[in-house]
Scaffold this motif. Structure first.
Motif, PDB file in Angstrom:
ATOM      1  N   ASP A 270      41.390  43.741  34.464  1.00 19.35           N
ATOM      2  CA  ASP A 270      41.417  43.986  35.908  1.00 19.35           C
ATOM      3  C   ASP A 270      42.298  42.962  36.607  1.00 19.35           C
ATOM      4  O   ASP A 270      42.411  41.808  36.173  1.00 19.35           O
TER       5      ASP A 270
ATOM      6  N   ALA B  32      42.945  41.589  40.680  1.00 18.01           N
ATOM      7  CA  ALA B  32      42.436  41.655  42.047  1.00 18.01           C
ATOM      8  C   ALA B  32      43.580  41.839  43.035  1.00 18.01           C
ATOM      9  O   ALA B  32      44.746  41.541  42.740  1.00 18.01           O
ATOM     10  N   ALA B  33      43.248  42.313  44.217  1.00 17.96           N
ATOM     11  CA  ALA B  33      44.235  42.386  45.294  1.00 17.96           C
ATOM     12  C   ALA B  33      44.573  40.963  45.735  1.00 17.96           C
ATOM     13  O   ALA B  33      43.757  40.042  45.591  1.00 17.96           O
TER      14      ALA B  33
END
Length: 343
Positions: free
Chosen positions: A20, A22-23
């Motif tokens: 993943d 993150a923004a």
């Protein structure tokens, strides 16, 4: 969001897997990486599990010679914007420790450097499709510069810092051991480059070397440079190989200078000769403001780095890319390409 990453789990154990991302937060930038060069330190991690006292102690995403396209920016970012193409500086100094305050940010006591196993937990690197970086790490490039060229800014910045450590090169005779930084741009009168591989020497000639010597095939060609206590004003030692260090000390004239860039473990040094010839032995570590200078020189066309990019492989072929990068008879700079195009 998901991103593919190139992670090292052990010697010669590379895996391409997903994680993943993150923004971007305040002051951060999300960059779609397009090109990433395989550095000598990446190779040491891959082949040997580290170099000197620095060892890989947990899985690590490699890579710090990277460039890409800004996808999104966090709050307060007005230095770069979505769509900008950027070279990404892997250094993140704290700007607060005593060395940062002295202007020696390359010696930051709290330095974070992409793809480095110096600290534990390790600092994860840039061989991934998507990377979150600080906005100050991003240097914009123009439309005529490829991401592949921009990714060379990091190793070129290392060379520029070594040049600044050496002082004025104008009119000087220069030895480069290990086909490292070219000194032509700084006005050196003579540049002799040594290496063990003809492929690396051919690139050095294209980058400005006046003479090249394959020390594996023709070591005697250096004898004339050793005469009369040495002929070179300056040497850049880029290999960290004991024979090359010895050669540099033999070939540099009294009160000449050797700038040491190559890193390894402990090496034998002929101290008597070093002292007897009053040679200045100077270390050169990474870079600071030179990263921005490197980007500008590449982007303006003042320096053509294309000759050193000898091969590119998609991320899914990372293992093959590392194997080729480790064969200096076939490659000088091997790059990985990612979801973003490096064209």
């Amino acid at each position: 969001m998901k991103t593919r990453v190139c992670r090292l789990y052990g010697q010669r154990e590379l895996r391409v897997e997903e994680m993943d991302v993150a923004a971007p937060g305040p002051g951060e930038v999300l960059v779609a990486i397009g090109a990433g060069g395989i550095c000598g330190s990446d190779l040491h991690y891959f082949q040997d599990g580290g170099f000197g006292p620095i060892r890989v102690r947990e899985p690590i995403i490699l890579g710090h010679e990277i460039a890409g396209t800004v996808q999104a920016v966090g709050e307060g970012v007005d230095r770069v914007f979505p769509g900008d193409r950027v070279a990404v500086n892997p250094s993140r100094p704290c700007n607060d420790c005593r060395f940062c305050r002295e202007g020696l940010r390359q010696h930051c006591l709290n330095m974070r450097f992409f793809g480095s196993a110096l600290r534990f937990p390790h600092e994860q690197g840039g061989f991934r499709d998507l990377l979150v970086a600080q906005d100050f790490q991003c240097e914009r490039i123009g439309p005529r510069t490829s991401l592949a060229e921009a990714a060379v800014a990091e190793p070129f910045a290392v060379c520029l810092h070594a040049r600044s450590r050496a002082g004025d090169l104008s009119g000087k005779s220069v030895l480069v051991t290990g086909a490292g930084p070219a000194a032509a741009h700084a006005g050196a009168a003579e540049i002799v480059v040594t290496d063990l591989q003809d492929a690396a020497l051919a690139i050095a000639s294209r980058m400005g070397a006046t003479t090249t010597v394959n020390v594996a095939a023709n070591p005697d060609l250096l004898d004339r440079y050793k005469a009369e206590k040495g002929q070179f004003d300056l040497a850049f030692e880029c290999s960290a190989a004991a024979p090359a260090v010895h050669t540099a000390i033999e070939c540099v004239r009294p009160q000449g200078t050797i700038v040491q860039l190559g890193v390894a473990g402990d090496l034998p040094v002929p101290v008597n000769m070093l002292v007897g010839k009053e040679i200045n032995l100077i270390g050169s570590h990474r870079f600071d403001a030179e990263f921005g200078e490197a980007v500008r020189l590449i982007d303006s066309g003042a320096i053509d780095v294309k000759p050193i990019i000898t091969a590119s492989y998609p991320l899914e072929d990372a293992l093959a890319a590392f194997e080729i990068a480790g064969d200096r008879s076939r490659a000088v700079k091997v790059q990985l390409t990612f979801a973003e195009t490096a064209a």
